[in-house]
Design a protein around this motif. Structure first.
Motif, PDB file in Angstrom:
ATOM      1  N   ARG A   1       0.854  -1.190   0.000  1.00 20.31           N
ATOM      2  CA  ARG A   1       0.000   0.000   0.000  1.00 20.31           C
ATOM      3  C   ARG A   1       0.889   1.239   0.000  1.00 20.31           C
ATOM      4  O   ARG A   1       1.809   1.351   0.825  1.00 20.31           O
ATOM      5  CB  ARG A   1      -0.916  -0.006   1.214  1.00 20.31           C
ATOM      6  CG  ARG A   1      -2.021  -1.048   1.126  1.00 20.31           C
ATOM      7  CD  ARG A   1      -3.009  -0.940   2.258  1.00 20.31           C
ATOM      8  NE  ARG A   1      -3.575   0.404   2.400  1.00 20.31           N
ATOM      9  CZ  ARG A   1      -4.723   0.676   3.015  1.00 20.31           C
ATOM     10  NH1 ARG A   1      -5.426  -0.320   3.537  1.00 20.31           N
ATOM     11  NH2 ARG A   1      -5.160   1.914   3.117  1.00 20.31           N
ATOM     12  N   PRO A   2       0.636   2.190  -0.882  1.00 19.41           N
ATOM     13  CA  PRO A   2       1.473   3.389  -0.931  1.00 19.41           C
ATOM     14  C   PRO A   2       1.500   4.175   0.376  1.00 19.41           C
ATOM     15  O   PRO A   2       2.495   4.852   0.672  1.00 19.41           O
ATOM     16  CB  PRO A   2       0.830   4.218  -2.054  1.00 19.41           C
ATOM     17  CG  PRO A   2       0.153   3.207  -2.929  1.00 19.41           C
ATOM     18  CD  PRO A   2      -0.345   2.160  -1.982  1.00 19.41           C
ATOM     19  N   ASP A   3       0.439   4.086   1.186  1.00 25.57           N
ATOM     20  CA  ASP A   3       0.416   4.845   2.434  1.00 25.57           C
ATOM     21  C   ASP A   3       1.126   4.116   3.581  1.00 25.57           C
ATOM     22  O   ASP A   3       1.170   4.610   4.706  1.00 25.57           O
ATOM     23  CB  ASP A   3      -1.033   5.166   2.841  1.00 25.57           C
ATOM     24  CG  ASP A   3      -1.886   3.918   3.070  1.00 25.57           C
ATOM     25  OD1 ASP A   3      -1.345   2.787   2.995  1.00 25.57           O
ATOM     26  OD2 ASP A   3      -3.099   4.066   3.331  1.00 25.57           O
ATOM     27  N   GLY A   4       1.684   2.934   3.302  1.00 25.32           N
ATOM     28  CA  GLY A   4       2.448   2.215   4.309  1.00 25.32           C
ATOM     29  C   GLY A   4       1.613   1.409   5.278  1.00 25.32           C
ATOM     30  O   GLY A   4       2.156   0.853   6.240  1.00 25.32           O
ATOM     31  N   THR A   5       0.336   1.282   5.052  1.00 25.76           N
ATOM     32  CA  THR A   5      -0.513   0.485   5.938  1.00 25.76           C
ATOM     33  C   THR A   5      -0.156  -0.999   5.794  1.00 25.76           C
ATOM     34  O   THR A   5       0.015  -1.490   4.675  1.00 25.76           O
ATOM     35  CB  THR A   5      -1.991   0.682   5.591  1.00 25.76           C
ATOM     36  OG1 THR A   5      -2.322   2.063   5.725  1.00 25.76           O
ATOM     37  CG2 THR A   5      -2.889  -0.149   6.493  1.00 25.76           C
ATOM     38  N   PRO A   6      -0.034  -1.736   6.903  1.00 27.63           N
ATOM     39  CA  PRO A   6       0.285  -3.167   6.813  1.00 27.63           C
ATOM     40  C   PRO A   6      -0.787  -3.945   6.059  1.00 27.63           C
ATOM     41  O   PRO A   6      -1.968  -3.608   6.110  1.00 27.63           O
ATOM     42  CB  PRO A   6       0.355  -3.616   8.273  1.00 27.63           C
ATOM     43  CG  PRO A   6       0.626  -2.363   9.055  1.00 27.63           C
ATOM     44  CD  PRO A   6      -0.082  -1.269   8.309  1.00 27.63           C
ATOM     45  N   VAL A   7      -0.348  -4.984   5.356  1.00 21.79           N
ATOM     46  CA  VAL A   7      -1.262  -5.892   4.661  1.00 21.79           C
ATOM     47  C   VAL A   7      -0.966  -7.290   5.201  1.00 21.79           C
ATOM     48  O   VAL A   7       0.009  -7.922   4.785  1.00 21.79           O
ATOM     49  CB  VAL A   7      -1.076  -5.845   3.139  1.00 21.79           C
ATOM     50  CG1 VAL A   7      -2.089  -6.768   2.450  1.00 21.79           C
ATOM     51  CG2 VAL A   7      -1.207  -4.420   2.612  1.00 21.79           C
TER      52      VAL A   7
END
Length: 453
Positions: free
Chosen positions: A301-307
């Protein structure tokens, strides 16, 4: 005219054709007054990888972006740059070029740790190394699956991306030296302000772009020399080669990575590749090369949210292998082993190379003297004699301290043992810079670099 009249009238606005929007935006902004701009991109490959990124992103979810970069190993020309799956998808931050975004590389810097360790004579791909619990002050690295494999070969440790052996080697090589060599090769590592390189960088505790990472891996394919990537066809400026590793170390790393376990349903032993997953499942990476081309893939995710559950091996590596398959080119073998490369099983290695000993195991008792090369001095110049090409004078190597037997390595190649007088004459390899290393029975070593002329 009849055909035109028979054709139906469109009832909605058709989508405008668009190719390589991120690369186009960048060049138009850079060359505002130029009427015609020619890029190095291969239109067919670019189109194929854009479709690949779009298809995989749809399967991974509406918030996931993908970056793909493909370069020609020989020239450094960028053949394809996919900055996102869909330039106009706001939810995926489609206009953000993820090939240029600074992200945590996970384990993708490990090959360069191993490369420096091989270059310095600490290990060989068949050396044994321990994968067991260890602590460096307050830092205790663990493997991704929270298990330990015991004693393994250096080859297996890199192929299976074991964390503990990588950190043990980085501790021996030195994190500042790794950072310096990567910078020397033309890549930029991003650290927090006023923070010095540390052991955590070996597991992703640093920032880097996909573009720089691909440039480094292309350097492995180029036998240890990198070249700045080029995206403008009319750019005739001379690009000097930059040193990443010596040719033998670079070849060994490529030879190890081509044996890494491939992703599910893929054929192994065809692409030299490495995967990486950053802390918290924020970035999934896979970078690989054959003899012709290097391709890098980033997913996240470009916003750095974990997946949760997003791994380099299961998410990015299949895209990498598919990208090579869609290139339309037959995979090219990696270069042959350079002259002087030591290819041997563990039992036939020089004694100090059979097993790696971490720094903590090299502590000596007070009545022992540390190994030190007394001659030649580090940084000195030695006269070869004659015309510098024939009848070369041998190099006299003299040492103090150390535990016999002691082996001499010249540019990483075994050159005999130190005798009872703690000296040895070794053949000069020829004019230029030469690295002389002496290793003792306890695994300690000293290295000097001299210039032969």
């Amino acid at each position: 005219a009849r055909v035109a009249l028979a054709e139906g009238v469109p009832r909605k606005r058709l989508k405008m054709p668009i190719l390589a929007p991120h690369a186009t935006d960048q060049m138009v902004a850079r060359l505002k007054d130029k009427a015609s701009i020619r890029l190095t991109l291969d239109a067919n490959l670019q189109r194929s990888l854009e479709v690949l990124a779009r298809d995989r992103a749809l399967a991974l979810g509406p918030d996931i972006s993908i970056g793909i970069l493909a370069v020609d190993n020989a020239t450094g020309d960028i053949l394809a740059r996919v900055g996102s799956p869909d330039y106009f998808d706001e939810r995926r931050a489609g206009q953000v070029d993820m090939t240029r975004a600074v992200r945590s590389p996970g384990s993708t810097l490990k090959p360069f740790i191993y490369g420096l360790a091989i270059e310095d004579g600490f290990v060989h791909p068949e050396s044994l190394i321990d994968d067991r619990p260890i602590r460096y002050g307050s830092y205790a690295p663990e493997n991704f699956d929270m298990t330990f494999q015991g004693t393994v070969s250096v080859r297996k440790a890199l192929q299976f991306s074991l964390n503990v052996p990588a950190i043990a080697l980085l501790d021996r090589v030195g994190a500042p030296r790794l950072a310096s060599r990567i910078k020397q090769a033309g890549a930029a590592l991003v650290l927090p302000k006023d923070e010095a390189p540390g052991l955590a960088m070996g597991l992703g505790g640093v920032g880097i772009t996909l573009s720089d990472l691909v440039q480094l891996y292309a350097g492995l394919a180029r036998q240890g020399n990198t070249v700045a990537l080029r995206d403008l066809m009319d750019d005739a400026s001379e690009r000097e080669q930059m040193r990443l590793l010596d040719p033998i170390a670079a070849w060994h790393i490529g030879n190890i990575l081509i044996g890494a376990p491939p992703p599910e349903n893929a054929v192994g032993n065809r692409i030299a590749f490495k995967t990486g997953t950053s802390y918290g499942y924020r970035d999934a990476w896979s970078v690989g090369f054959d003899g012709r081309m290097t391709i890098g893939v980033w997913v996240g995710r470009p916003d750095g949210t974990p997946v949760t559950g997003m791994l380099g091996r299961t998410t990015a590596a299949p895209i990498l292998f598919d990208a090579f398959a869609r290139s339309g080119k037959v995979l090219m073998p990696l270069p042959a082993a350079p002259r002087g490369a030591l290819v041997a099983q563990n039992a036939r290695l020089p004694t100090p190379l059979r097993r790696f000993r971490p720094l903590g195991e090299l502590v000596r008792t007070s009545d022992e003297r540390a190994l030190r090369i007394q001659f030649p001095l580090n940084g000195s110049r030695l006269d070869l004699g004659a015309d510098g090409r024939s009848d070369l004078s041998p190099i006299a190597v003299k040492v103090a301290g150390g535990v016999p037997p002691m082996r001499i390595l010249v540019n990483g190649l075994a050159a005999g043992d130190i005798d009872a007088r703690r000296q040895k004459l070794v053949d000069a390899p020829g004019p230029g810079f030469t690295r002389v290393t002496v290793m003792d029975a306890a695994g300690a070593l000293d290295t000097v670099v001299v210039r032969l002329q």
